[in-house]
Each structure stands twice: as structure tokens, then as C-alpha cells.
Design a protein around this motif. Structure first.
Motif, mmCIF file in Angstrom:
data_model
loop_
_atom_site.group_PDB
_atom_site.id
_atom_site.type_symbol
_atom_site.label_atom_id
_atom_site.label_comp_id
_atom_site.label_asym_id
_atom_site.label_seq_id
_atom_site.Cartn_x
_atom_site.Cartn_y
_atom_site.Cartn_z
ATOM 1 N N THR A 1 0.824 -1.208 0.000
ATOM 2 C CA THR A 1 0.000 0.000 0.000
ATOM 3 C C THR A 1 0.856 1.256 0.000
ATOM 4 O O THR A 1 0.529 2.238 -0.671
ATOM 5 N N GLY B 1 -0.331 2.833 -3.230
ATOM 6 C CA GLY B 1 -1.395 3.723 -2.784
ATOM 7 C C GLY B 1 -2.633 2.975 -2.313
ATOM 8 O O GLY B 1 -2.863 1.824 -2.675
ATOM 9 N N LYS B 2 -3.422 3.667 -1.509
ATOM 10 C CA LYS B 2 -4.615 3.059 -0.911
ATOM 11 C C LYS B 2 -5.688 2.756 -1.941
ATOM 12 O O LYS B 2 -6.341 1.724 -1.897
ATOM 13 N N ARG B 3 -5.857 3.653 -2.879
ATOM 14 C CA ARG B 3 -6.911 3.450 -3.883
ATOM 15 C C ARG B 3 -6.631 2.232 -4.761
ATOM 16 O O ARG B 3 -7.546 1.476 -5.091
ATOM 17 N N ALA B 4 -5.381 2.025 -5.118
ATOM 18 C CA ALA B 4 -5.018 0.845 -5.919
ATOM 19 C C ALA B 4 -5.269 -0.432 -5.125
ATOM 20 O O ALA B 4 -5.737 -1.440 -5.680
ATOM 21 N N ILE C 1 -7.512 -0.820 -2.763
ATOM 22 C CA ILE C 1 -8.952 -1.023 -2.665
ATOM 23 C C ILE C 1 -9.488 -1.623 -3.963
ATOM 24 O O ILE C 1 -10.353 -2.498 -3.956
ATOM 25 N N PHE C 2 -8.963 -1.186 -5.085
ATOM 26 C CA PHE C 2 -9.338 -1.787 -6.366
ATOM 27 C C PHE C 2 -8.924 -3.259 -6.391
ATOM 28 O O PHE C 2 -9.679 -4.125 -6.851
ATOM 29 N N ASN D 1 -8.522 0.496 3.336
ATOM 30 C CA ASN D 1 -9.843 1.121 3.289
ATOM 31 C C ASN D 1 -10.059 2.048 4.483
ATOM 32 O O ASN D 1 -10.497 3.190 4.328
ATOM 33 N N LEU E 1 -7.890 5.094 4.154
ATOM 34 C CA LEU E 1 -8.449 6.059 3.209
ATOM 35 C C LEU E 1 -9.597 6.845 3.847
ATOM 36 O O LEU E 1 -9.739 8.048 3.626
ATOM 37 N N ASP F 1 -8.234 9.598 5.818
ATOM 38 C CA ASP F 1 -7.752 10.680 4.961
ATOM 39 C C ASP F 1 -8.898 11.565 4.481
ATOM 40 O O ASP F 1 -8.805 12.789 4.488
ATOM 41 N N ILE F 2 -9.979 10.934 4.061
ATOM 42 C CA ILE F 2 -11.105 11.678 3.497
ATOM 43 C C ILE F 2 -11.900 12.401 4.582
ATOM 44 O O ILE F 2 -12.281 13.561 4.425
#
Length: 130
Positions: free
Chosen positions: A42, A46-49, A51-52, A98, A101, A104-105
Motif C-alpha cells: 500500500t 497507494g490506498k486506492r489501488a 482497494i481496487f 480502506n 483512506l 484521509d477523506i
């Protein structure tokens, strides 16, 4: 789905009733073993990758169960183990990247964000049960 159908129905037929607990432990065991390596991955991708990637794990569980017949899943017992490990892999990302993230948001209201996750997953499980 995993607990009721894959483990409770297919796992019981493939491995026997006495092995259901061991099969059920594969998901959290997989998540535990993969959590540390996934934290290093991660940091690189990255976190988004990640999660995908977790979504692909869960999608793979569904696709395998759609493509193969119940008798094939029972006959090739390793597939049931693979399904549990894939779900554990997705769970490792859910508990790590997840939630990272989310912080972060929703950095100004982290408590509310985590409460919402619990509410949604509990609500989804309740609806799915009925």
C-alpha cells in the motif's frame, strides 16, 4: 455468502461437517497473514489501488462461483480454500487501506466515518440475512 454457501454448504460437502470450523478460519487467517505485506504494498502503490485490488478479490469469489457448478466446486476442494483466501485478502485490505483512506477523506470526523462503516456493513448483513 461465503459463510453460508461456500463454507456451510460446499465446504461441509467437500471436507465433512467436522472441518467446517477449520475452513471458516481460513478467511481471518488469510487476512492476518496478508495484512503486514499489504501494508508495505500500500505504501508503494497507494490506498486506492489496493482497494481496487480488494474489489477484484471479491469479484473473483463471485465469478468463480458463477462459472463453476456446485459439483465442480465440491470435487475440486482446493477451490473452496482459494475462495476463502481470496475473501481473506479482500478483508485484509478492508481493515487496512480502506480504513486508512477513510481517515484521509474524513479527517475532521473520523469517528462518524467509522460508525457509518459499521452501520452500513451491519445493515447490509441484516438485509442479506432476511
Amino acid at each position: 455468502f461465503l459463510n453460508y454457501y461456500v463454507i456451510g454448504r460446499l465446504g461441509k460437502k467437500a471436507f465433512g461437517k467436522s472441518s467446517v470450523g477449520v475452513i471458516a478460519a481460513l478467511k481471518p487467517a488469510g487476512a492476518s497473514v496478508l495484512a503486514l505485506p499489504y501494508s508495505f504494498v500500500t505504501q508503494r502503490v497507494g490506498k486506492r489501488a489496493m482497494i481496487f485490488f480488494a474489489a477484484l478479490n471479491y469479484l473473483s469469489v463471485a465469478a468463480i462461483c458463477l462459472v463453476l457448478t456446485e459439483s465442480q466446486l465440491i470435487h475440486y476442494r482446493g477451490i473452496i480454500v482459494t475462495l476463502c483466501v481470496l475473501a481473506g485478502s479482500g478483508r485484509a485490505v478492508f481493515e487496512g487501506a480502506n480504513k486508512g483512506l477513510l481517515t484521509d477523506i474524513f479527517h475532521k470526523n473520523v469517528e462518524g466515518a467509522f460508525a457509518n462503516v459499521i452501520f452500513q456493513s451491519g445493515g447490509g448483513a441484516t438485509i442479506g440475512f432476511f
